[in-house]
Design an enzyme around this catalytic site. Structure first.
Site, short mmCIF file in Angstrom:
data_model
loop_
_atom_site.label_atom_id
_atom_site.label_comp_id
_atom_site.label_asym_id
_atom_site.label_seq_id
_atom_site.Cartn_x
_atom_site.Cartn_y
_atom_site.Cartn_z
N SER A 15 0.84 -1.20 0.00
CA SER A 15 0.00 0.00 0.00
C SER A 15 0.87 1.25 0.00
CB SER A 15 -0.91 0.01 1.23
OG SER A 15 -1.84 -1.05 1.18
N ARG A 37 0.31 8.25 5.37
CA ARG A 37 -0.71 7.77 6.30
C ARG A 37 -2.06 8.44 6.06
NH1 ARG A 37 0.00 2.93 8.71
NH2 ARG A 37 2.25 2.61 8.90
N HIS A 40 -3.40 6.76 2.96
CA HIS A 40 -3.73 5.37 3.27
C HIS A 40 -5.02 5.28 4.08
CE1 HIS A 40 -3.23 1.48 5.52
NE2 HIS A 40 -2.87 1.08 4.32
#
Length: 212
Positions: A15, A37, A40
């Site tokens: 990812s 982050r 994500h």
């Protein structure tokens, strides 16, 4: 099922590789863990264009955590999303005053929101802390007011409230205050998961640095 990656570590690594390969802005190496982050957690690469990181935001957040700073949140959902055990290992705790007994009564008396009142009643807790706001624009406005005083100024404001009434405007005000280190997502998008994931990214960075 043979087409799916099932190992959790590999899923995360792939990812992050996918996200990093798709970045279009010239982020610094220090910024990238936070940017990764946010994308994500949201599952939305287009969010990259609205991410705003103060030039000193990452460094100030890391320094505060290294020194055992507490994290103060506007709502319990942000508090729940932060890695409290890892933060504790750095000497900090997560605090949220929203449900303190006196907050609801005082908010009614003042005619303001509970989230705003929670910060107004606890100004001394802000100094040197990381404030993470993922829900309430009014809380961000109050924190900005308190940050005008060096005695109640946080080390870093992670201001990512979500919504259509006041969220964009409060984040614009935050970003205008370049005297205060901050991390935000401009516009109407945001939310508690994003605020928590930014704090976690900073926590993980400090822990990685300690283990190097």
């Amino acid at each position: 099922m043979n087409d799916f990656i099932l190992d959790p570590g590999q899923i995360e690594a792939e990812s992050m590789r996918h996200i990093r390969a798709g970045l279009i802005r010239p982020w610094t190496e220090a910024d990238i863990p936070v940017v990764e982050r946010i994308i994500h957690t949201s599952g939305d690469p287009s969010l990259e264009r609205d991410i705003a990181i103060h030039p000193e935001g990452i460094a100030c957040g890391l320094k505060a955590l290294q020194e055992g700073a507490n994290v103060i949140t506007d709502v319990e959902m942000v508090r729940a999303g932060i890695s409290k055990g890892k933060l504790k290992s750095l000497g900090g705790t997560v605090e949220c005053f929203l449900n303190s007994p006196e907050v609801a009564e005082q908010a009614k008396a003042w005619g303001i929101t509970r989230s705003m009142t929670a910060f107004r009643l606890n100004p001394e807790r802000l100094r040197g802390s990381i404030v993470a706001i993922g829900n309430a624009p009014t809380a961000l406005i109050e924190v900005l007011r308190l940050a005008e005083n060096p005695e109640t100024r946080p080390a870093l404001i992670v201001g990512i409230p979500v919504g259509f009434i006041g969220a964009k405007e409060s984040k614009d005000l935050l970003w205008e205050r370049q005297d205060i280190p901050s991390i935000t997502v401009l516009g109407t998008r945001g939310g508690s998961p994003l605020a928590a994931t930014v704090v976690n990214a900073l926590i993980y960075t400090v822990l990685r640095q300690r283990n190097m």
